[in-house]
Write an enzyme that holds these catalytic residues in place. Structure first.
Site, PDB file in Angstrom:
ATOM      1  N   ASP A  31       0.843  -1.213   0.000  1.00 42.38           N
ATOM      2  CA  ASP A  31       0.000   0.000   0.000  1.00 42.38           C
ATOM      3  C   ASP A  31       0.868   1.250   0.000  1.00 42.38           C
ATOM      4  OD1 ASP A  31      -2.205  -1.746   2.116  1.00 42.38           O
ATOM      5  OD2 ASP A  31      -2.788  -0.874   0.182  1.00 42.38           O
ATOM      6  N   ASP A 168     -10.570  -5.304  -0.892  1.00 39.86           N
ATOM      7  CA  ASP A 168      -9.520  -4.757  -0.040  1.00 39.86           C
ATOM      8  C   ASP A 168     -10.076  -3.940   1.116  1.00 39.86           C
ATOM      9  OD1 ASP A 168      -6.632  -2.585  -0.751  1.00 39.86           O
ATOM     10  OD2 ASP A 168      -7.219  -3.743   1.016  1.00 39.86           O
TER      11      ASP A 168
HETATM   12  C1  DX5 Z   1      -6.294   0.658   3.030  1.00 43.49           C
HETATM   13  C2  DX5 Z   1      -5.419  -0.326   2.256  1.00 43.49           C
HETATM   14  C3  DX5 Z   1      -5.741  -1.757   2.590  1.00 43.49           C
HETATM   15  C4  DX5 Z   1      -5.495  -2.078   4.076  1.00 43.49           C
HETATM   16  C5  DX5 Z   1      -6.110  -3.409   4.410  1.00 43.49           C
HETATM   17  O1  DX5 Z   1      -6.168   1.936   2.463  1.00 43.49           O
HETATM   18  O2  DX5 Z   1      -5.596  -0.152   0.859  1.00 43.49           O
HETATM   19  O3  DX5 Z   1      -4.941  -2.619   1.775  1.00 43.49           O
HETATM   20  O4  DX5 Z   1      -4.109  -2.120   4.320  1.00 43.49           O
HETATM   21  O5  DX5 Z   1      -5.924  -3.585   5.781  1.00 43.49           O
HETATM   22  P1  DX5 Z   1      -7.065  -4.252   6.688  1.00 43.49           P
HETATM   23  O6  DX5 Z   1      -7.157  -5.690   6.222  1.00 43.49           O
HETATM   24  O7  DX5 Z   1      -6.516  -4.123   8.081  1.00 43.49           O
HETATM   25  O8  DX5 Z   1      -8.332  -3.492   6.442  1.00 43.49           O
HETATM   26 ZN    ZN Z   2      -4.656  -1.696  -0.366  1.00 45.31          ZN
END
Ligand code: DX5
Ligand code: ZN
Length: 209
Positions: A31, A168
């Site tokens: 990310d 996601d």
């Molecule tokens: C949020 C990111 C996601 C996040 C997912 O902006 O794009 O990829 O890291 O993390 P969790 O699974 O904790 O929601």
């Molecule tokens: Zn992400």
């Protein structure tokens, strides 16, 4: 369903990479946040290069940034499986073509409140749609339940094209059951908040057979 493990919520990059390398996750979800497209920042270019160079997994890169070209230019010697940016940007067609010039698979990410019909004109040019089930910008948020219907609607838009659907945000042992018709689950804190990453991955896989 494939798993793409996000290390966004991890404090130590080095420790996170070592832990991820010792699992059977299909991808490492990287990310990238620039503090402009989303309020937070994540990794600088050197950290991104370090992660890509030291991971033994395919990299599923998610750019929550206003200027994907800056990252394309900086990373053109580095191997990414997916280069995903947000359909909410301008010049989407131009960006898709530039990503293809780097021989990356192209992903378009769509925020929870963006009308899915904005994807239509790009469906013949992309490899992946990253459906956000949280507002982008941080890990540890709660899964937005309306995402379930959005996945079905996007599948209808795609038709028989060879486009993968990834989901996601807020994915855990319960919410993963809601996204059976997706191809890839991006999971962060459910796995990285635990001491045994593989154990959590096994639970996710068993809840999605
Ligand atoms: C949020 C990111 C996601 C996040 C997912 O902006 O794009 O990829 O890291 O993390 P969790 O699974 O904790 O929601
Ligand atoms: Zn992400």
């Amino acid at each position: 369903m494939k798993i793409s493990l996000s290390i966004l919520s991890c404090n130590s990059i080095e420790e996170a990479i070592n832990k991820v390398n010792n699992t059977n996750t299909d991808y490492l979800h990287l990310d990238v946040m620039d503090g402009m497209f989303v309020p937070n920042t994540s990794y600088n270019i050197e950290e991104i290069k370090y992660i890509i160079s030291n991971s033994n997994k395919k990299i599923d890169a998610h750019f929550m940034v206003n200027d994907p070209i800056k990252y394309l230019n900086e990373l053109n010697e580095y191997n990414l499986e997916y280069f995903t940016f947000h359909v909410e940007l301008d010049n989407v067609k131009y960006l898709i073509n530039k990503i293809k010039e780097n021989n990356y698979k192209v992903g378009l990410s769509i925020k929870p409140n963006t009308d899915i019909n904005v994807l239509k004109e790009y469906l013949d040019d992309i490899d992946l749609i990253l459906v956000m089930s949280v507002e982008p910008g941080m890990g540890g948020q709660t899964f937005i339940n309306s995402t379930v219907d959005r996945i079905s609607e996007i599948k209808n838009l795609i038709g028989n094209r060879n486009i993968k659907i990834a989901v996601d945000g807020g994915i855990n042992n319960n919410t993963i059951k809601l996204i059976n018709n997706a191809d890839i689950a991006v999971v962060g804190s459910y796995i990285t908040n635990s001491t045994n990453y593989q154990e959590k991955i096994d639970i996710l896989r068993s809840n999605n057979e």
